[in-house]
Each structure stands twice: as C-alpha cells, then as structure tokens.
Design a protein around this motif. Structure first.
Motif, PDB file in Angstrom:
ATOM      1  N   ASP A 173      -7.407   1.749   0.087  1.00  0.00           N
ATOM      2  CA  ASP A 173      -8.611   1.987  -0.517  1.00  0.00           C
ATOM      3  C   ASP A 173      -8.326   1.677  -2.094  1.00  0.00           C
ATOM      4  O   ASP A 173      -9.075   1.120  -2.846  1.00  0.00           O
ATOM      5  CB  ASP A 173      -9.235   3.183  -0.390  1.00  0.00           C
ATOM      6  N   THR A 174      -7.322   2.348  -2.504  1.00  0.00           N
ATOM      7  CA  THR A 174      -7.238   2.320  -4.078  1.00  0.00           C
ATOM      8  C   THR A 174      -5.974   1.131  -4.460  1.00  0.00           C
ATOM      9  O   THR A 174      -5.602   0.920  -5.672  1.00  0.00           O
ATOM     10  CB  THR A 174      -6.513   3.845  -4.416  1.00  0.00           C
ATOM     11  N   ALA A 175      -5.475   0.252  -3.499  1.00  0.00           N
ATOM     12  CA  ALA A 175      -4.589  -0.662  -3.791  1.00  0.00           C
ATOM     13  C   ALA A 175      -5.232  -1.729  -4.491  1.00  0.00           C
ATOM     14  O   ALA A 175      -6.542  -1.886  -4.772  1.00  0.00           O
ATOM     15  CB  ALA A 175      -4.061  -1.261  -2.701  1.00  0.00           C
ATOM     16  N   ASP A 176      -4.594  -2.895  -5.160  1.00  0.00           N
ATOM     17  CA  ASP A 176      -5.207  -3.927  -6.030  1.00  0.00           C
ATOM     18  C   ASP A 176      -4.223  -5.057  -5.683  1.00  0.00           C
ATOM     19  O   ASP A 176      -3.111  -5.225  -5.886  1.00  0.00           O
ATOM     20  CB  ASP A 176      -4.905  -3.494  -7.370  1.00  0.00           C
ATOM     21  N   PRO A 177      -4.757  -5.988  -4.635  1.00  0.00           N
ATOM     22  CA  PRO A 177      -6.343  -5.716  -4.227  1.00  0.00           C
ATOM     23  C   PRO A 177      -6.433  -4.643  -2.995  1.00  0.00           C
ATOM     24  O   PRO A 177      -5.331  -4.539  -2.247  1.00  0.00           O
ATOM     25  CB  PRO A 177      -6.433  -7.231  -3.693  1.00  0.00           C
ATOM     26  N   GLY A 178      -7.495  -4.180  -2.928  1.00  0.00           N
ATOM     27  CA  GLY A 178      -7.665  -3.315  -1.834  1.00  0.00           C
ATOM     28  C   GLY A 178      -8.705  -3.451  -0.944  1.00  0.00           C
ATOM     29  O   GLY A 178      -9.414  -4.586  -1.105  1.00  0.00           O
ATOM     30  N   VAL A 179      -9.422  -2.383  -0.194  1.00  0.00           N
ATOM     31  CA  VAL A 179     -10.583  -2.804   0.475  1.00  0.00           C
ATOM     32  C   VAL A 179     -11.640  -3.126  -0.100  1.00  0.00           C
ATOM     33  O   VAL A 179     -12.416  -3.861   0.494  1.00  0.00           O
ATOM     34  CB  VAL A 179     -10.547  -1.192   1.366  1.00  0.00           C
ATOM     35  N   SER A 180     -12.002  -2.460  -1.320  1.00  0.00           N
ATOM     36  CA  SER A 180     -13.256  -2.748  -1.912  1.00  0.00           C
ATOM     37  C   SER A 180     -12.929  -4.360  -2.466  1.00  0.00           C
ATOM     38  O   SER A 180     -14.063  -5.029  -2.695  1.00  0.00           O
ATOM     39  CB  SER A 180     -13.587  -1.770  -3.024  1.00  0.00           C
ATOM     40  N   ASP A 181     -11.831  -4.913  -2.875  1.00  0.00           N
ATOM     41  CA  ASP A 181     -11.832  -6.124  -3.278  1.00  0.00           C
ATOM     42  C   ASP A 181     -12.183  -6.995  -2.247  1.00  0.00           C
ATOM     43  O   ASP A 181     -12.816  -8.057  -2.178  1.00  0.00           O
ATOM     44  CB  ASP A 181     -10.419  -6.385  -3.761  1.00  0.00           C
ATOM     45  N   ALA A 182     -11.684  -6.687  -1.027  1.00  0.00           N
ATOM     46  CA  ALA A 182     -11.852  -7.666   0.260  1.00  0.00           C
ATOM     47  C   ALA A 182     -13.392  -7.507   0.508  1.00  0.00           C
ATOM     48  O   ALA A 182     -13.901  -8.766   0.951  1.00  0.00           O
ATOM     49  CB  ALA A 182     -11.392  -7.032   1.459  1.00  0.00           C
ATOM     50  N   LEU A 183     -14.123  -6.462   0.157  1.00  0.00           N
ATOM     51  CA  LEU A 183     -15.481  -6.598   0.585  1.00  0.00           C
ATOM     52  C   LEU A 183     -16.314  -7.259  -0.442  1.00  0.00           C
ATOM     53  O   LEU A 183     -17.340  -8.090  -0.191  1.00  0.00           O
ATOM     54  CB  LEU A 183     -15.841  -4.907   0.503  1.00  0.00           C
ATOM     55  N   ALA A 184     -15.680  -7.171  -1.630  1.00  0.00           N
ATOM     56  CA  ALA A 184     -16.502  -7.984  -2.735  1.00  0.00           C
ATOM     57  C   ALA A 184     -16.400  -9.433  -2.335  1.00  0.00           C
ATOM     58  O   ALA A 184     -16.978 -10.242  -2.473  1.00  0.00           O
ATOM     59  CB  ALA A 184     -15.919  -7.550  -4.361  1.00  0.00           C
ATOM     60  N   GLY A 185     -15.149 -10.085  -2.025  1.00  0.00           N
ATOM     61  CA  GLY A 185     -14.687 -11.091  -1.670  1.00  0.00           C
ATOM     62  C   GLY A 185     -15.637 -11.719  -0.402  1.00  0.00           C
ATOM     63  O   GLY A 185     -16.030 -13.029  -0.717  1.00  0.00           O
TER      64      GLY A 185
ATOM     65  N   TRP B 158       0.898  -1.401   0.073  1.00  0.00           N
ATOM     66  CA  TRP B 158      -0.128  -0.077  -0.212  1.00  0.00           C
ATOM     67  C   TRP B 158       0.900   1.284   0.005  1.00  0.00           C
ATOM     68  O   TRP B 158       1.183   1.886   1.125  1.00  0.00           O
ATOM     69  CB  TRP B 158      -0.917  -0.129   1.205  1.00  0.00           C
ATOM     70  N   PRO B 159       1.401   1.632  -1.145  1.00  0.00           N
ATOM     71  CA  PRO B 159       2.406   2.696  -1.319  1.00  0.00           C
ATOM     72  C   PRO B 159       1.795   4.036  -0.387  1.00  0.00           C
ATOM     73  O   PRO B 159       0.740   4.300  -0.787  1.00  0.00           O
ATOM     74  CB  PRO B 159       2.513   2.974  -2.629  1.00  0.00           C
ATOM     75  N   PRO B 160       2.521   4.728   0.341  1.00  0.00           N
ATOM     76  CA  PRO B 160       2.131   5.804   0.917  1.00  0.00           C
ATOM     77  C   PRO B 160       1.812   6.922   0.116  1.00  0.00           C
ATOM     78  O   PRO B 160       0.859   7.875   0.322  1.00  0.00           O
ATOM     79  CB  PRO B 160       3.219   6.277   1.718  1.00  0.00           C
ATOM     80  N   GLU B 161       2.419   7.001  -1.038  1.00  0.00           N
ATOM     81  CA  GLU B 161       2.181   8.279  -2.097  1.00  0.00           C
ATOM     82  C   GLU B 161       1.020   8.171  -2.726  1.00  0.00           C
ATOM     83  O   GLU B 161       0.481   9.025  -3.300  1.00  0.00           O
ATOM     84  CB  GLU B 161       3.439   8.212  -3.180  1.00  0.00           C
ATOM     85  N   ARG B 162       0.271   6.835  -2.609  1.00  0.00           N
ATOM     86  CA  ARG B 162      -0.960   6.757  -3.289  1.00  0.00           C
ATOM     87  C   ARG B 162      -2.155   7.199  -2.112  1.00  0.00           C
ATOM     88  O   ARG B 162      -3.391   6.936  -2.546  1.00  0.00           O
ATOM     89  CB  ARG B 162      -1.494   5.183  -3.538  1.00  0.00           C
TER      90      ARG B 162
END
Length: 272
Positions: free
Chosen positions: A104-116, A15-19
């Motif tokens: 939130d914007t990572a791949d996988p990120g928060v929304s990927d986990a929610l979908a899973g 989860w790069p801090p710059e993102r």
C-alpha cells in the motif's frame, strides 16, 4: 531457475516488510527457500479458488495482497478452510508470499496501480508521512457521473458495482484515490482540496458526515476491484526483475473474481 529465496528477496526489495503496519502479517507463509521457481501467480486473496488455479497452472509461487493468517493462528489443520489451503499448497510444492500494507505504501504501490487503471495523472501522495493514497488530476474536467462511469468501465466488474455520493453534474478535476478501505482518510482528502475521492468499503455514518461537511464527491468501488490492478502492476515489476536477472519466469495474473459479494438486488419499492 531462481530459488524461492531469491524471488522473495526481490519481492521484499519492492515492498519492504518493515514498511508494513505493526498489526499486519506479510512475507512468506509457506514454501521451501531452496525450491526452484518457474511460474508465479499474482492474486488479491489467498482463497481456495486461487490455490486451485495455481495447481492447474503449475505455479510454484502465489503472491497475494491479502494475508492468509492476518490475526495469527495456532493450527494449520486441514479441518479449517485456511488450513486446507496451506495443506494443498504444500502438497503441490506451491509457496505463498504476501505483500499487504507494505505494498500500500510502496512507490509505486496499490494506489498508483488504481490511478493507472483509471488513466489518472498522479501528482503526489495523499498522506505524505506514510506515502498512503494518491492525489491525481484528470486530463480534462468531467462530471461526477462521467467519472463514475469511467470507474465502472475500467475497474473489474463486481456484484457491488460503483456507488456514488454527490451531485452527478458537479465538475471533477482533482481526484484522490486509495485502494482498499479508505474512509479514515476523509480529513486528508478535504485538506488536499479534492473534488472526488475514490476508494472502497465506505460506511454509512462516515459518508453521511462527509457529504454534510463539504460537496466532496465520493465513489465507492468493491474492495477487491480497487486492489486488483496492483496484481498487474506487481506482475510487471517481477517480469522486469526476471528479465534483468535472466530468470525466465512465467508470471501470471489471476482474473478469478474473489470479491465475496455474489449478486446485487435493488428493491423497486420505498421503505414502509
């Protein structure tokens, strides 16, 4: 055993801090970079209950999604509840690291986990420019009522439960999800042609306008509940890194419910 600096470098690669958004506060809050890490606890909120759990567990590092000091501070005095958390962590040699909008914007990120957690098939990002939210499909169509029941059964229980706007019998095939507060994404959801949008923190006026604008179904879960699945995903990611490097870390996910709402009451009568 790895040092804290090695573990946080691995987390920053995930989860790069710059993102992170410019207003966000991510990264290491406290901790000695040279300290050894053997046990890690993942949680959504850096609150006292989680700090106490880490002490009881013998953890050396807590990784949370939400920042402790989002708006900055001029003091960590123990007279304030956030300062007490910091003092307790330092006293017990426990580091704290935060991955918020960069997760939130990572791949996988928060929304990927929610979908899973909902067993949805992800087909792409909802907002491609910043990889925010996810567009998903169901393996078979469901009614909105059935989909809401799916969310209630598969997300952690909270006092709020699941709130739904829309026709309970409408057919659901395509679903947009966004962990955390998502009512700023209604335009993107409609543009993507979604049947349902599952997120958290939906407010009265945006929901009222959204239901008048189109037959889009809305499923509103507790903020904490939509982000907790990320803890399990993140823990699995760190487990894989630990195995690859031979670190032998013991990684745990807190099941303590830190959603701030404590109970729900439904009035039996109509307003006067």
């Amino acid at each position: 055993m790895p040092r804290l600096s090695e573990v946080t470098a691995a987390l920053d690669a995930l989860w790069p801090p710059e993102r992170a958004e410019s207003w966000d506060a991510v990264g290491t809050v406290c901790g000695d970079p040279d300290a050894e890490v053997t046990r890690v606890l993942f949680a959504v909120d850096p609150v006292q209950e989680i700090a106490d759990e880490a002490v009881a567990l013998g953890a050396d590092l807590i990784v949370t999604h939400h920042p402790l000091y989002l708006r900055g501070t001029t003091t960590v005095a123990a007279g304030h509840f956030k300062g007490r958390v910091v003092h307790g962590l330092i006293k017990h040699d426990i580091a704290l690291h935060v991955a918020h909008t960069n997760a939130d914007t990572a791949d996988p990120g928060v929304s990927d986990a929610l979908a899973g957690a909902l067993d949805l098939r992800v087909t792409g990002p909802l907002v491609p420019e910043n990889n925010l939210g996810r567009i998903c499909e169901l393996d078979r169509p469901e009614t909105l009522a059935e989909f809401a029941a799916r969310a209630a059964a598969r997300l952690p229980a909270t006092a709020q439960g699941i709130r739904v706007a829309g026709d309970p019998g409408m057919t659901v095939r395509r679903v947009a999800v966004s962990g955390g507060s998502g009512d700023s994404l209604f335009d993107a959801v409609r543009a993507a042609g979604m049947d349902v949008f599952l997120t958290a923190d939906l407010r009265h006026h945006p929901v009222s306008e959204a239901t008048q604008h189109s037959p889009l179904g809305l499923v509103d879960a507790a903020h904490w509940a939509t982000e907790w699945p990320w803890c399990e995903q993140a823990a699995a990611q760190l487990d894989e890194i630990s195995d690859r490097h031979g670190w032998d870390l013991r990684v745990h996910v807190s099941k303590t419910v830190t959603d701030p709402w404590s109970f729900h009451h439904t009035s039996p009568g109509a307003p006067n």
